[in-house]
Each structure stands twice: as structure tokens, then as C-alpha cells.
Design a protein around this motif. Structure first.
Motif, short mmCIF file in Angstrom:
data_model
loop_
_atom_site.label_atom_id
_atom_site.label_comp_id
_atom_site.label_asym_id
_atom_site.label_seq_id
_atom_site.Cartn_x
_atom_site.Cartn_y
_atom_site.Cartn_z
N TYR A 89 -29.95 28.17 1.03
CA TYR A 89 -29.63 28.06 2.46
C TYR A 89 -28.40 28.90 2.80
O TYR A 89 -28.39 29.63 3.79
CB TYR A 89 -29.40 26.59 2.80
CG TYR A 89 -28.84 26.32 4.19
CD1 TYR A 89 -29.54 26.71 5.33
CD2 TYR A 89 -27.63 25.66 4.35
CE1 TYR A 89 -29.04 26.44 6.59
CE2 TYR A 89 -27.13 25.38 5.61
CZ TYR A 89 -27.83 25.79 6.73
OH TYR A 89 -27.34 25.52 7.98
N ALA A 90 -27.38 28.82 1.96
CA ALA A 90 -26.16 29.60 2.19
C ALA A 90 -26.46 31.09 2.18
O ALA A 90 -25.94 31.85 3.02
CB ALA A 90 -25.12 29.26 1.13
N VAL A 91 -27.30 31.54 1.26
CA VAL A 91 -27.65 32.96 1.18
C VAL A 91 -28.44 33.39 2.42
O VAL A 91 -28.22 34.48 2.96
CB VAL A 91 -28.44 33.25 -0.11
CG1 VAL A 91 -29.04 34.65 -0.08
CG2 VAL A 91 -27.54 33.08 -1.33
N ARG A 92 -29.34 32.54 2.88
CA ARG A 92 -30.09 32.89 4.10
C ARG A 92 -29.17 32.97 5.31
O ARG A 92 -29.37 33.81 6.19
CB ARG A 92 -31.22 31.87 4.33
CG ARG A 92 -32.40 32.05 3.38
CD ARG A 92 -33.59 31.21 3.79
NE ARG A 92 -33.30 29.79 3.75
CZ ARG A 92 -33.35 29.05 2.66
NH1 ARG A 92 -33.66 29.59 1.49
NH2 ARG A 92 -33.08 27.75 2.70
N ILE A 179 -23.83 45.81 -3.15
CA ILE A 179 -22.74 44.98 -2.63
C ILE A 179 -23.30 43.66 -2.12
O ILE A 179 -22.77 42.58 -2.41
CB ILE A 179 -21.98 45.73 -1.52
CG1 ILE A 179 -21.25 46.94 -2.10
CG2 ILE A 179 -21.00 44.80 -0.81
CD1 ILE A 179 -20.60 47.83 -1.06
N HIS A 180 -24.38 43.73 -1.34
CA HIS A 180 -24.96 42.51 -0.79
C HIS A 180 -25.53 41.62 -1.90
O HIS A 180 -25.41 40.40 -1.84
CB HIS A 180 -26.05 42.86 0.23
CG HIS A 180 -25.52 43.55 1.44
ND1 HIS A 180 -24.52 43.02 2.23
CD2 HIS A 180 -25.83 44.76 1.99
CE1 HIS A 180 -24.25 43.85 3.23
NE2 HIS A 180 -25.02 44.91 3.10
N HIS A 181 -26.11 42.23 -2.90
CA HIS A 181 -26.63 41.46 -4.03
C HIS A 181 -25.49 40.71 -4.72
O HIS A 181 -25.64 39.54 -5.08
CB HIS A 181 -27.34 42.39 -5.01
CG HIS A 181 -27.86 41.68 -6.23
ND1 HIS A 181 -28.94 40.83 -6.20
CD2 HIS A 181 -27.40 41.66 -7.52
CE1 HIS A 181 -29.15 40.33 -7.42
NE2 HIS A 181 -28.23 40.82 -8.23
N ARG A 182 -24.37 41.39 -4.92
CA ARG A 182 -23.22 40.74 -5.56
C ARG A 182 -22.72 39.56 -4.73
O ARG A 182 -22.44 38.48 -5.27
CB ARG A 182 -22.09 41.76 -5.74
CG ARG A 182 -20.90 41.25 -6.56
CD ARG A 182 -19.66 42.10 -6.33
NE ARG A 182 -19.07 41.85 -5.03
CZ ARG A 182 -18.56 42.80 -4.23
NH1 ARG A 182 -18.62 44.07 -4.58
NH2 ARG A 182 -18.03 42.47 -3.07
N LEU A 187 -22.08 33.84 -3.71
CA LEU A 187 -22.20 32.74 -2.77
C LEU A 187 -23.12 31.65 -3.32
O LEU A 187 -22.79 30.45 -3.28
CB LEU A 187 -22.75 33.26 -1.44
CG LEU A 187 -23.01 32.24 -0.33
CD1 LEU A 187 -21.72 31.52 0.05
CD2 LEU A 187 -23.61 32.94 0.89
N ARG A 188 -24.24 32.06 -3.85
CA ARG A 188 -25.20 31.10 -4.42
C ARG A 188 -24.54 30.29 -5.55
O ARG A 188 -24.64 29.06 -5.59
CB ARG A 188 -26.42 31.84 -4.95
CG ARG A 188 -27.51 30.91 -5.50
CD ARG A 188 -28.69 31.69 -6.03
NE ARG A 188 -29.48 32.30 -4.95
CZ ARG A 188 -29.49 33.58 -4.66
NH1 ARG A 188 -28.75 34.43 -5.38
NH2 ARG A 188 -30.24 34.04 -3.68
N GLU A 189 -23.82 30.96 -6.42
CA GLU A 189 -23.20 30.28 -7.55
C GLU A 189 -22.05 29.38 -7.09
O GLU A 189 -21.87 28.27 -7.61
CB GLU A 189 -22.69 31.31 -8.57
CG GLU A 189 -22.08 30.72 -9.82
CD GLU A 189 -23.08 29.92 -10.65
OE1 GLU A 189 -22.64 29.23 -11.60
OE2 GLU A 189 -24.30 29.98 -10.36
N ALA A 190 -21.28 29.84 -6.11
CA ALA A 190 -20.17 29.03 -5.61
C ALA A 190 -20.65 27.74 -4.97
O ALA A 190 -20.09 26.66 -5.19
CB ALA A 190 -19.34 29.84 -4.61
N VAL A 191 -21.71 27.84 -4.17
CA VAL A 191 -22.26 26.64 -3.53
C VAL A 191 -22.85 25.71 -4.58
O VAL A 191 -22.66 24.49 -4.52
CB VAL A 191 -23.32 27.04 -2.47
CG1 VAL A 191 -24.05 25.81 -1.95
CG2 VAL A 191 -22.65 27.78 -1.32
N ARG A 192 -23.55 26.27 -5.55
CA ARG A 192 -24.13 25.43 -6.61
C ARG A 192 -23.04 24.68 -7.36
O ARG A 192 -23.14 23.47 -7.56
CB ARG A 192 -24.94 26.29 -7.59
CG ARG A 192 -25.71 25.45 -8.62
CD ARG A 192 -26.22 26.29 -9.77
NE ARG A 192 -25.15 26.78 -10.62
CZ ARG A 192 -24.49 26.04 -11.51
NH1 ARG A 192 -24.76 24.76 -11.64
NH2 ARG A 192 -23.53 26.56 -12.24
#
Length: 201
Positions: A89-92, A179-182, A187-192
Motif C-alpha cells: 500500500y505504501a509503495v502504491r 532511483i524509484h526502485h531503490r 519504503l516497503r522494507e521500512a513499513v514492514r
């Protein structure tokens, strides 16, 4: 007397004018805010006149409300809350802010000029989202140690790290995909790590 075909054409013309007004107003409000926006510029950019503008929207404030609501609705459609996949969700959200930077600027102007404190969108559907997060806490999908409302607010803030409201770095769609992939991965890992109890979720 106008026949049915003529009435349909009038309605179609009116809808097209309204669409142009909303698009022009979105650009104007995003650039200048509510106080700085000028209805004559909006009407000119929309190939309309002020009389037509006011026939669709009773005031400049009502036009801003319509523009902001349209962008928020589009965000909800593009990035619906998925309480079972909060990192996704955060990535979207990140992608949605990247694709529509005007949304963040409009929301920022709304905060600066109209709602300096409290909820930015009173009466929104946030209560439904919070309830869904509470359910995930009950089944141990999300950490129960942080209030669900705070989780919701923090995930949104984390997704906005590189948005038009950033006080550090504002990303743009023209940046390289690497850059966007990084950023998405970070973000995904931080939220997890922050909110998801089970690393396999």
C-alpha cells in the motif's frame, strides 16, 4: 423549442466545459493556492468565461473543493488501502504521488490556507480504514503495540517522503527507474519492519 438531440448536445458541451474548468483549476490551484488563484486565468485556460465558471461552481472555494475531491477520489481508486499488505500500500501511494504531484500540492495548500490543525479531510472514510487495520492487529498481522490510527498516518507520511511536500528531496517521474526502485524497496522494507509482525506477510 430544443429537441432531445439539441439537449444532449448542450449537456455534452456543458460537461466538456466543466471538465476543462476542473483541469485548468487544478493547475492554477496547485501553482498558486486558493488565495493566489485567479478565476479569470482559470476561465481563460479552460477556453471559457467567468460566467460559465460560476454556472458550474458557485465560488472559487467551491471550485477548489471539487478539484481536491476529484484528486483524492482518484488516489483512493489508484491506491486503495490493503491492510493485509501495508508495505505494498505504501509503495502504491508513492507511485500515486509521483504520477500526480498536483494532489500533494493541493492538499498542502488546503492545510496551509484552510485547515492548519486537525484532520485534513474531515468526514472521510478513514474510520473504515482504521477498522480494517484493527482487524489485522487482532489476527497478529500488524503490530498491536501502535494505535491503528497512528499506523495509518505514519504509513501515509512515509510514502510522502519524496513527494512534492518533502522538506528533503522531491522526486519526479523523470528520474531514472533505478532511483524509484531503490526508494520503493526502502519504503516497503521500512513499513514492514515498523508495523508488520510477521516478516512473511
Amino acid at each position: 423549442m430544443t429537441d432531445e438531440r439539441g439537449q444532449r448536445r448542450i449537456r455534452s458541451d456543458g460537461q466538456a466545459t466543466r471538465r476543462r474548468l476542473l483541469d485548468a483549476a487544478a493547475r492554477e490551484f496547485a501553482d498558486h493556492g486558493i488565495a493566489g488563484a485567479r478565476v479569470d486565468r482559470i476561465a481563460e485556460q479552460a477556453r471559457a468565461n467567468k460566467s460559465q465558471l460560476y454556472s458550474h461552481f458557485p465560488s472559487k472555494e467551491a471550485l477548489f473543493d471539487a478539484v481536491l475531491a476529484e484528486h483524492v477520489d482518484a488516489l483512493t481508486d489508484t491506491a486503495p488501502l490493503t491492510p493485509h499488505d501495508l508495505p505494498g500500500y505504501a509503495v502504491r501511494l508513492y507511485d500515486a504521488y509521483l504520477a500526480d504531484p498536483a494532489l500533494v500540492r493541493l492538499a498542502t495548500w488546503n492545510r496551509l490556507e484552510r485547515r492548519p490543525t486537525g484532520a485534513l479531510f474531515p468526514g472521510s472514510h478513514d474510520s473504515t480504514k482504521i477498522a480494517a487495520l484493527v482487524e489485522r492487529q487482532a489476527d497478529a498481522t500488524l503490530t498491536p503495540d501502535i494505535d491503528a490510527e497512528d499506523i495509518h498516518s505514519m504509513v501515509i507520511a512515509m510514502a510522502m517522503t519524496w513527494s512534492a511536500a518533502s522538506i528533503t528531496t522531491t522526486g519526479t517521474a523523470s528520474e531514472g527507474q533505478q532511483i524509484h526502485h531503490r526508494r520503493r524497496s526502502s519504503l516497503r522494507e521500512a513499513v514492514r519492519r515498523a508495523f508488520v509482525d510477521r516478516p512473511d506477510v
